[in-house]
Design a protein around this motif. Structure first.
Motif, PDB file in Angstrom:
ATOM      1  N   TYR A 171       0.871  -1.174   0.000  1.00 57.93           N
ATOM      2  CA  TYR A 171       0.000   0.000   0.000  1.00 57.93           C
ATOM      3  C   TYR A 171       0.915   1.233   0.000  1.00 57.93           C
ATOM      4  O   TYR A 171       1.350   1.680   1.058  1.00 57.93           O
ATOM      5  CB  TYR A 171      -0.909   0.014   1.223  1.00 57.93           C
ATOM      6  CG  TYR A 171      -1.873  -1.151   1.287  1.00 57.93           C
ATOM      7  CD1 TYR A 171      -3.158  -1.049   0.784  1.00 57.93           C
ATOM      8  CD2 TYR A 171      -1.474  -2.373   1.850  1.00 57.93           C
ATOM      9  CE1 TYR A 171      -4.040  -2.120   0.832  1.00 57.93           C
ATOM     10  CE2 TYR A 171      -2.355  -3.455   1.898  1.00 57.93           C
ATOM     11  CZ  TYR A 171      -3.622  -3.311   1.396  1.00 57.93           C
ATOM     12  OH  TYR A 171      -4.488  -4.381   1.450  1.00 57.93           O
ATOM     13  N   PRO A 172       1.242   1.788  -1.190  1.00 53.23           N
ATOM     14  CA  PRO A 172       2.161   2.931  -1.260  1.00 53.23           C
ATOM     15  C   PRO A 172       1.632   4.112  -0.452  1.00 53.23           C
ATOM     16  O   PRO A 172       0.428   4.366  -0.391  1.00 53.23           O
ATOM     17  CB  PRO A 172       2.215   3.249  -2.761  1.00 53.23           C
ATOM     18  CG  PRO A 172       1.827   1.962  -3.427  1.00 53.23           C
ATOM     19  CD  PRO A 172       0.815   1.330  -2.520  1.00 53.23           C
ATOM     20  N   GLN A 173       2.551   4.840   0.156  1.00 50.88           N
ATOM     21  CA  GLN A 173       2.208   5.993   0.974  1.00 50.88           C
ATOM     22  C   GLN A 173       2.868   7.247   0.413  1.00 50.88           C
ATOM     23  O   GLN A 173       3.737   7.186  -0.452  1.00 50.88           O
ATOM     24  CB  GLN A 173       2.682   5.772   2.421  1.00 50.88           C
ATOM     25  CG  GLN A 173       2.214   4.473   3.032  1.00 50.88           C
ATOM     26  CD  GLN A 173       0.705   4.405   3.153  1.00 50.88           C
ATOM     27  OE1 GLN A 173       0.074   5.327   3.680  1.00 50.88           O
ATOM     28  NE2 GLN A 173       0.122   3.319   2.677  1.00 50.88           N
ATOM     29  N   ARG A 174       2.463   8.369   0.946  1.00 42.94           N
ATOM     30  CA  ARG A 174       3.105   9.628   0.585  1.00 42.94           C
ATOM     31  C   ARG A 174       4.479   9.712   1.243  1.00 42.94           C
ATOM     32  O   ARG A 174       4.722   9.066   2.256  1.00 42.94           O
ATOM     33  CB  ARG A 174       2.241  10.799   1.042  1.00 42.94           C
ATOM     34  CG  ARG A 174       0.932  10.928   0.285  1.00 42.94           C
ATOM     35  CD  ARG A 174       0.033  11.942   0.939  1.00 42.94           C
ATOM     36  NE  ARG A 174      -0.331  11.551   2.296  1.00 42.94           N
ATOM     37  CZ  ARG A 174      -1.146  12.238   3.078  1.00 42.94           C
ATOM     38  NH1 ARG A 174      -1.680  13.356   2.644  1.00 42.94           N
ATOM     39  NH2 ARG A 174      -1.431  11.806   4.287  1.00 42.94           N
ATOM     40  N   PRO A 175       5.396  10.534   0.680  1.00 43.60           N
ATOM     41  CA  PRO A 175       6.712  10.695   1.308  1.00 43.60           C
ATOM     42  C   PRO A 175       6.578  11.100   2.767  1.00 43.60           C
ATOM     43  O   PRO A 175       5.638  11.788   3.165  1.00 43.60           O
ATOM     44  CB  PRO A 175       7.371  11.799   0.472  1.00 43.60           C
ATOM     45  CG  PRO A 175       6.718  11.671  -0.863  1.00 43.60           C
ATOM     46  CD  PRO A 175       5.290  11.274  -0.576  1.00 43.60           C
ATOM     47  N   ALA A 176       7.526  10.664   3.583  1.00 38.72           N
ATOM     48  CA  ALA A 176       7.459  10.912   5.017  1.00 38.72           C
ATOM     49  C   ALA A 176       7.360  12.408   5.320  1.00 38.72           C
ATOM     50  O   ALA A 176       8.149  13.201   4.794  1.00 38.72           O
ATOM     51  CB  ALA A 176       8.698  10.327   5.701  1.00 38.72           C
ATOM     52  N   PRO A 177       6.405  12.818   6.173  1.00 40.71           N
ATOM     53  CA  PRO A 177       6.207  14.253   6.440  1.00 40.71           C
ATOM     54  C   PRO A 177       7.395  14.904   7.129  1.00 40.71           C
ATOM     55  O   PRO A 177       7.586  16.115   6.998  1.00 40.71           O
ATOM     56  CB  PRO A 177       4.954  14.273   7.333  1.00 40.71           C
ATOM     57  CG  PRO A 177       4.884  12.909   7.929  1.00 40.71           C
ATOM     58  CD  PRO A 177       5.425  11.985   6.893  1.00 40.71           C
ATOM     59  N   GLN A 178       8.211  14.151   7.891  1.00 41.21           N
ATOM     60  CA  GLN A 178       9.327  14.772   8.586  1.00 41.21           C
ATOM     61  C   GLN A 178      10.370  15.326   7.622  1.00 41.21           C
ATOM     62  O   GLN A 178      11.235  16.102   8.011  1.00 41.21           O
ATOM     63  CB  GLN A 178       9.997  13.800   9.560  1.00 41.21           C
ATOM     64  CG  GLN A 178      10.621  12.569   8.905  1.00 41.21           C
ATOM     65  CD  GLN A 178       9.726  11.370   9.009  1.00 41.21           C
ATOM     66  OE1 GLN A 178       8.512  11.508   8.861  1.00 41.21           O
ATOM     67  NE2 GLN A 178      10.295  10.203   9.285  1.00 41.21           N
ATOM     68  N   GLY A 179      10.272  14.924   6.339  1.00 43.14           N
ATOM     69  CA  GLY A 179      11.231  15.424   5.369  1.00 43.14           C
ATOM     70  C   GLY A 179      10.798  16.698   4.673  1.00 43.14           C
ATOM     71  O   GLY A 179      11.600  17.315   3.963  1.00 43.14           O
ATOM     72  N   GLU A 180       9.543  17.128   4.871  1.00 42.63           N
ATOM     73  CA  GLU A 180       9.032  18.288   4.150  1.00 42.63           C
ATOM     74  C   GLU A 180       9.823  19.556   4.488  1.00 42.63           C
ATOM     75  O   GLU A 180      10.154  20.357   3.616  1.00 42.63           O
ATOM     76  CB  GLU A 180       7.548  18.492   4.460  1.00 42.63           C
ATOM     77  CG  GLU A 180       6.661  17.381   3.890  1.00 42.63           C
ATOM     78  CD  GLU A 180       5.191  17.578   4.223  1.00 42.63           C
ATOM     79  OE1 GLU A 180       4.870  18.594   4.876  1.00 42.63           O
ATOM     80  OE2 GLU A 180       4.379  16.712   3.839  1.00 42.63           O
ATOM     81  N   ARG A 181      10.153  19.723   5.759  1.00 44.58           N
ATOM     82  CA  ARG A 181      10.886  20.922   6.182  1.00 44.58           C
ATOM     83  C   ARG A 181      12.284  20.950   5.569  1.00 44.58           C
ATOM     84  O   ARG A 181      12.732  21.987   5.084  1.00 44.58           O
ATOM     85  CB  ARG A 181      10.960  20.963   7.703  1.00 44.58           C
ATOM     86  CG  ARG A 181      11.764  22.124   8.243  1.00 44.58           C
ATOM     87  CD  ARG A 181      11.544  22.296   9.721  1.00 44.58           C
ATOM     88  NE  ARG A 181      12.452  23.281  10.283  1.00 44.58           N
ATOM     89  CZ  ARG A 181      12.266  23.887  11.444  1.00 44.58           C
ATOM     90  NH1 ARG A 181      11.188  23.602  12.164  1.00 44.58           N
ATOM     91  NH2 ARG A 181      13.141  24.765  11.905  1.00 44.58           N
ATOM     92  N   LEU A 182      12.966  19.790   5.565  1.00 46.01           N
ATOM     93  CA  LEU A 182      14.306  19.740   4.985  1.00 46.01           C
ATOM     94  C   LEU A 182      14.248  19.946   3.477  1.00 46.01           C
ATOM     95  O   LEU A 182      15.077  20.669   2.909  1.00 46.01           O
ATOM     96  CB  LEU A 182      14.981  18.413   5.310  1.00 46.01           C
ATOM     97  CG  LEU A 182      16.358  18.183   4.680  1.00 46.01           C
ATOM     98  CD1 LEU A 182      17.314  19.322   5.022  1.00 46.01           C
ATOM     99  CD2 LEU A 182      16.938  16.845   5.141  1.00 46.01           C
ATOM    100  N   ARG A 183      13.272  19.339   2.815  1.00 44.37           N
ATOM    101  CA  ARG A 183      13.156  19.526   1.363  1.00 44.37           C
ATOM    102  C   ARG A 183      12.920  20.995   1.016  1.00 44.37           C
ATOM    103  O   ARG A 183      13.466  21.515   0.040  1.00 44.37           O
ATOM    104  CB  ARG A 183      12.041  18.642   0.804  1.00 44.37           C
ATOM    105  CG  ARG A 183      12.405  17.162   0.728  1.00 44.37           C
ATOM    106  CD  ARG A 183      11.356  16.384  -0.056  1.00 44.37           C
ATOM    107  NE  ARG A 183      10.109  16.274   0.689  1.00 44.37           N
ATOM    108  CZ  ARG A 183       9.829  15.288   1.543  1.00 44.37           C
ATOM    109  NH1 ARG A 183      10.715  14.323   1.743  1.00 44.37           N
ATOM    110  NH2 ARG A 183       8.682  15.245   2.178  1.00 44.37           N
ATOM    111  N   ALA A 184      12.122  21.670   1.844  1.00 46.92           N
ATOM    112  CA  ALA A 184      11.871  23.096   1.609  1.00 46.92           C
ATOM    113  C   ALA A 184      13.141  23.914   1.796  1.00 46.92           C
ATOM    114  O   ALA A 184      13.427  24.827   1.015  1.00 46.92           O
ATOM    115  CB  ALA A 184      10.775  23.590   2.549  1.00 46.92           C
ATOM    116  N   ALA A 185      13.912  23.581   2.821  1.00 48.08           N
ATOM    117  CA  ALA A 185      15.169  24.300   3.070  1.00 48.08           C
ATOM    118  C   ALA A 185      16.156  24.081   1.937  1.00 48.08           C
ATOM    119  O   ALA A 185      16.858  25.017   1.516  1.00 48.08           O
ATOM    120  CB  ALA A 185      15.764  23.848   4.397  1.00 48.08           C
TER     121      ALA A 185
END
Length: 282
Positions: free
Chosen positions: A187-201
């Motif tokens: 069951y594929p999931q969305r990318p881990a939310p804890q990475g959103e802040r780092l990806r934005a930076a």
């Protein structure tokens, strides 16, 4: 005149590999080869894969599978060369643990069967403990990888978990589909939310995905930044590592910069997957 290439010889070592119940000592022996910490939650079962040779003393010919020479390089399983020398060696370990009480991916996969909001935490906890186990760790000794043994270790121990359902989470399920090959449903999931802040930076600093595909490339991209953005990105990478590994495990593992960047390069943009297996006999 052309000559046909001879097919690779089957790996004769695989016939001597078997699976049996293991102990915490087996897990700790291979835990350094797993990217996460040695802690695997509330463990309920450990199984190990061992090589039991037939006592042959003749030199073993190269065993090739998919281009991999299993005898190449140093090995936790001792020096290569004969079946007898490898006999009784630890090949891999799988660890089963109690499942977490709440898991969003599970709720989506099971239609909310275990959702605490519908029955209360006590009743939900009882149901989860009765019906579910989670595969918390799967690890093979380095020179035994690439032979399909991880899928075999999962497939042959799933019925031994003792529960109607077994679940698993994988950060890079698409790249390493061992759970699907073992018969579990993905069951594929969305990318881990804890990475959103780092990806934005990283996007703000001008470091795109192509620049962070490998840890070494990621490090060079960070080092090329001006002092201010470089410091900010470094702080966000550390924050992500603490979140991804867990603050306690991050301190225990004490990963150096090179390993943290390698971990981020492999997992920051990965799409995690949830896996579920139904025991047809329960």
């Amino acid at each position: 005149m052309t000559t046909e290439a001879k097919p690779a010889k089957p790996c004769t070592l695989l016939a001597g590999v078997r699976i049996e119940r293991g102990t915490r000592a087996d897990w700790l022996a291979l835990a350094p080869f797993h990217y996460r910490s040695h802690e695997a939650g509330a463990v309920t079962g450990i199984f190990r894969m061992v090589y039991e040779g037939q006592g042959a003393t003749r030199a073993c010919p190269p065993c090739v599978h998919g281009g991999l020479n299993i005898h190449a390089g140093p090995n936790i399983n001792g020096g290569p060369g004969t079946h007898a020398r490898l006999s009784g060696r630890l090949v891999g370990v799988i660890v089963y643990s109690r499942s977490p009480l709440s898991l969003g991916a599970r709720d989506r996969a099971t239609g909310g069967r275990y959702r605490t909001a519908g029955m209360g935490r006590t009743a939900a906890g009882y149901l989860v403990n009765r019906e579910l186990r989670i595969i918390s760790r799967v690890v093979l000794a380095p020179n035994w990888r690439g032979l399909g043994l991880a899928s075999r270790l999962v497939a042959e121990t799933l019925p031994l978990a003792g529960t109607p359902y077994v679940e698993a989470l994988a950060a890079m399920g698409e790249m390493h589909p061992m759970f699907q090959r073992a018969g579990m449903t993905a069951y594929p999931q969305r990318p881990a939310p804890q990475g959103e802040r780092l990806r934005a930076a990283l996007e703000t600093a001008g470091i795109d995905r192509a620049a962070r595909r490998r840890g070494a490339d990621f490090g060079r991209a960070i080092d090329a930044l001006p002092a201010g953005p470089r410091r900010l990105v470094g702080q966000e990478v550390e924050r992500w590592a603490r979140s991804y590994l867990g603050a306690k495990n991050h301190r225990a593992c004490r990963l150096d910069r090179e390993r943290v960047l390698d971990l981020a390069a492999r997992h920051l943009d990965s799409a995690p997957a949830y896996y579920l297996w139904r025991n047809p006999c329960l």
